[in-house]
Write a protein that holds these residues in place. Structure first.
Motif, short mmCIF file in Angstrom:
data_model
loop_
_atom_site.label_atom_id
_atom_site.label_comp_id
_atom_site.label_asym_id
_atom_site.label_seq_id
_atom_site.Cartn_x
_atom_site.Cartn_y
_atom_site.Cartn_z
N ASP A 119 0.95 5.35 0.02
CA ASP A 119 0.17 6.54 0.39
C ASP A 119 0.77 7.79 -0.24
N HIS A 176 0.85 -1.19 0.00
CA HIS A 176 0.00 0.00 0.00
C HIS A 176 0.89 1.25 0.00
N ASP A 193 -8.57 1.12 5.95
CA ASP A 193 -7.26 1.76 6.14
C ASP A 193 -7.30 2.69 7.34
N HIS A 200 -2.85 4.77 -2.99
CA HIS A 200 -3.93 5.51 -2.31
C HIS A 200 -3.61 6.99 -2.44
N MET A 208 -4.07 10.56 -1.72
CA MET A 208 -4.60 11.61 -0.84
C MET A 208 -4.08 12.94 -1.36
ZN ZN Z 1 -3.58 4.59 2.89
#
Ligand code: ZN
Ligand code: DX5
Length: 214
Positions: free
Chosen positions: A34, A32, A175, A65, A67
């Protein structure tokens, strides 16, 4: 089947390649990643160039992911970097349908993440075409935060939404604050992709940590 996705946000950034090797050898199923831009969330991490440099470290799928604001500007770079999943935040996308199309056209599985306070119903129009719904169980931006219990209700709602539109392929990912205490409830609610940052990278024995989450 449960997919354990260690988040490298809690890894040692000076040794990312070794850290990825270590969790790969320890039984992780997916990595994963970020991406944070210091605008959508108050923190800044890494982008496609770093991910591309890490790609040769493992054969495990990369789960990005985002953001970030304007996630559409990152899709081509992430596709070239070799990621398998791209998840954008519902709250960051004025043109959510368009960015999801862009991800699919790049040949990548697409997901939408929901902040804790964003209702699952906001995905009703796009749910049939998703590969993943990501339920945030902390406010995004930082590792090591406490699990927000009402996220469990949202996992159930996401499951119902996917069933209602006949989407049998999409997975539910959770998450934030997933650890040895919270993982069972998350799985019982119906999530199959578990992201864990501090619970894996903060553990001395990563393989034992991954096994206990599973
Ligand atoms: Zn995340
Ligand atoms: C937080 C990130 C998470 C983070 C989770 O905004 O999206 O992926 O790494 O960290 P833990 O598992 O420590 O809560």
């Amino acid at each position: 089947m449960i997919t354990i996705c260690p988040s490298i946000l809690s890894a040692d950034f000076s040794r990312l390649a070794e850290e990825i090797h270590n969790v790969d050898a320890g039984g992780a199923d997916c990595i994963h990643l970020d991406l944070m831009d210091a605008h959508f969330v108050p923190n800044l991490t890494f982008g496609p160039a770093v991910i591309k440099a890490l790609r040769p470290c493992t054969k495990l799928p990369f789960d990005a992911h985002l953001m970030v604001e304007h996630p559409e500007t990152y899709i081509d770079g992430l596709a070239a970097a070799g990621v398998q999943y791209i998840t954008v935040h519902q709250e960051a996308c004025v043109h959510l349908d368009r960015v999801l199309q862009q991800i699919r056209e790049a040949g990548i599985k697409c997901g939408v993440a929901l902040n804790p306070a964003t209702p699952v119903a906001t995905l009703s129009c796009v749910a049939a075409d998703l590969d993943m719904i990501l339920i945030m169980s902390v406010n995004p931006g930082f590792g090591g935060q406490k699990f927000i219990p009402y996220a469990l209700d949202k996992i159930l709602e996401a499951k119902e939404l996917l069933a209602a539109c006949g989407n049998t392929r999409a997975v539910i990912e959770v998450d934030g604050g997933v650890n040895q205490e919270t993982a069972q409830a998350v799985k019982d609610a119906g999530a199959t992709f578990l992201v864990a940052g501090s619970a894996v990278f903060g553990a001395k024995n990563r393989s034992a940590a991954i096994a206990s989450l599973r």
